[in-house]
Design an enzyme around this catalytic site. Structure first.
Site, PDB file in Angstrom:
ATOM      1  N   GLU A   1      -5.884  -0.455  -0.781  1.00  0.00           N
ATOM      2  CA  GLU A   1      -4.797   0.349  -0.202  1.00  0.00           C
ATOM      3  C   GLU A   1      -4.678   0.098   1.300  1.00  0.00           C
ATOM      4  O   GLU A   1      -5.684   0.040   1.997  1.00  0.00           O
ATOM      5  CB  GLU A   1      -5.117   1.834  -0.455  1.00  0.00           C
ATOM      6  CG  GLU A   1      -4.035   2.781  -0.025  1.00  0.00           C
ATOM      7  CD  GLU A   1      -4.483   4.239  -0.204  1.00  0.00           C
ATOM      8  OE1 GLU A   1      -4.270   4.796  -1.290  1.00  0.00           O
ATOM      9  OE2 GLU A   1      -5.043   4.804   0.742  1.00  0.00           O
TER      10      GLU A   1
ATOM     11  N   TYR B   1       3.436   2.438   3.061  1.00  0.00           N
ATOM     12  CA  TYR B   1       2.277   2.534   2.188  1.00  0.00           C
ATOM     13  C   TYR B   1       2.305   1.337   1.255  1.00  0.00           C
ATOM     14  O   TYR B   1       3.336   1.023   0.660  1.00  0.00           O
ATOM     15  CB  TYR B   1       2.324   3.829   1.351  1.00  0.00           C
ATOM     16  CG  TYR B   1       1.197   3.889   0.331  1.00  0.00           C
ATOM     17  CD1 TYR B   1       0.045   4.610   0.601  1.00  0.00           C
ATOM     18  CD2 TYR B   1       1.277   3.177  -0.865  1.00  0.00           C
ATOM     19  CE1 TYR B   1      -1.011   4.625  -0.298  1.00  0.00           C
ATOM     20  CE2 TYR B   1       0.224   3.177  -1.770  1.00  0.00           C
ATOM     21  CZ  TYR B   1      -0.909   3.899  -1.489  1.00  0.00           C
ATOM     22  OH  TYR B   1      -1.955   3.907  -2.368  1.00  0.00           O
TER      23      TYR B   1
END
Ligand code: GDP
Ligand code: MN
Length: 377
Positions: A189, A101
């Site tokens: 993101e 992530y």
């Protein structure tokens, strides 16, 4: 505003962040064609502004173009967590070895941008942060200092990212930060940022949120936002490169030149009718453009007749006539189509249309009257 995956990935690609090869499709046929272009295994992904698509069944692998067709057929129209799927992204499938992530967002409490990195990517970051906070590395940035190499090393060490990946991770992180600043984003993101079987780091998902107050200086992004509220026919027309505006009458209008088209709208009004749209095919329109224009206008269920008003200057009337005939032959046209052609090669154009189901009109006035009458009957 939120950007969907395909939009975020386009920005990533432009910035030099590796993303899989792929394109957006709105029909199963298109999905098949894209899969054919890519070759090999592909992944078909629902394009909706929400995460958790994988779990909702909105992400499916396909081994070949026909498989991509079938998966797109299943996913298009599907409801993914409250959003109807109208587009799918068809991409080269990735062989994933590990999922990370990576995100940068605004921490309003600390009044700073925060970089978040985790080796437990793939799932919801909120969930990982709650259950395993130690697996999520965070670093708050000083705006003046920006993101420095020592920040990146510190984050990677804290998140347990293998050192040999730093060479690839560092430029990706710097680019994510640059994108955040240059796009006035409040979130950028990548989840998952995947390490593939061959060792490459690739952004497999992308999400961005843009500060709406900055849209005045983010014109490209503001244009994406306008898309959202547009009529589906307007979106389709834009995809085909046409200047089209949906109106609320029932006479479809196609003309060349904005002035001529507006005059045509007036002429329809004067004859007691109302136009269903504005469509300018521009100067020098070729048969292909005419074909696209007529297809878009005829796919509007409000349209009860069509008025084609072409003044041939650079535009050749025979080109226009040929485009019209092509469409008439290839699709079932249920409404009367009135055509007025004058100017360059009008004789040739008219001759092509003789004996066809198209209704010819010698003058502008006659064309408008015929089209309005046809729409009323
Ligand atoms: P989200 O569920 O909306 O966040 O969508 P993602 O794009 O993050 O995809 C969810 C999951 O699908 C990923 O974490 C991957 O495990 C899987 N996935 C996505 N793309 C691929 C791919 O190309 N190949 C494989 N094997 N899995 C993929
Ligand atoms: Mn994701």
């Amino acid at each position: 505003m939120k950007l969907i995956e395909s939009q975020a990935k386009a920005i990533f690609a432009e910035a030099g962040i590796p993303v899989p090869t792929g394109r957006v499709a709105t029909t199963p046929e298109e999905a098949r064609a894209i899969a054919q272009e890519i070759g090999g295994r592909v992944v078909v992904k629902a394009q909706v502004p929400i995460g958790g698509r994988g779990k909702a069944g909105g992400i499916q692998l396909a081994d070949d173009p026909d498989g991509a067709f079938q998966q797109a057929q299943r996913i298009l129209g599907m409801d993914v967590r409250g959003y109807k799927v109208e587009r799918v992204l068809v991409e080269q499938a990735a062989e994933i070895a590990q999922e990370f992530y990576l995100g940068i967002t605004v921490d309003r409490d600390r009044q700073a941008n925060v970089v978040i990195l985790s080796a437990a990517g793939g799932m919801d970051i909120e969930e990982i942060a709650e259950k395993h906070p130690e697996k999520v590395a965070k670093l708050w940035l000083n705006a003046g200092l920006g993101l420095r190499d020592f920040h990146i090393r510190q984050l990677a060490a804290q998140a347990g990212v293998p050192a040999e990946l730093l060479k690839q991770l560092a430029p990706i992180m710097r680019k994510v930060y640059d994108i955040l600043l240059s796009h006035d984003a409040t979130l950028v993101e990548i989840n998952p940022l995947a390490r593939l079987g061959d060792g490459r780091l690739v952004a497999l998902d992308g999400k961005m949120e843009i500060d709406d107050n900055a849209l005045f200086r983010q014109q490209k992004l503001a244009a994406l936002k306008e898309d959202e509220g547009d009529h589906p026919l307007e979106l389709e027309a834009r995809r085909r490169g046409l200047a089209y505006v949906k109106l609320d009458g029932n006479v479809g209008v196609i003309g060349n030149g904005a002035g001529l088209v507006m005059t045509t709208l007036d002429m329809i009004q004067r004859n007691g009718g109302k136009a269903a749209n504005f469509l300018d095919i521009g100067g020098g329109a070729k048969a292909e453009v005419v074909r696209n224009a007529l297809e878009v206008v005829l796919s509007d269920p409000d349209v009860k007749s069509v008025l084609i008003n072409v003044f041939g200057g650079i535009t050749r009337c025979d080109e226009v006539a040929q485009g019209l005939l092509d469409v008439m032959r290839s699709m079932e046209v249920k409404v009367p189509v009135v055509v007025r052609l004058v100017g360059t090669r009008e004789e040739e154009g008219r001759r092509l249309l003789e004996g066809t189901e198209l209704t010819p009109a010698a003058t502008f006035q006659e064309a408008a009257r015929k089209a309005v009458l046809a729409a009323q009957s």
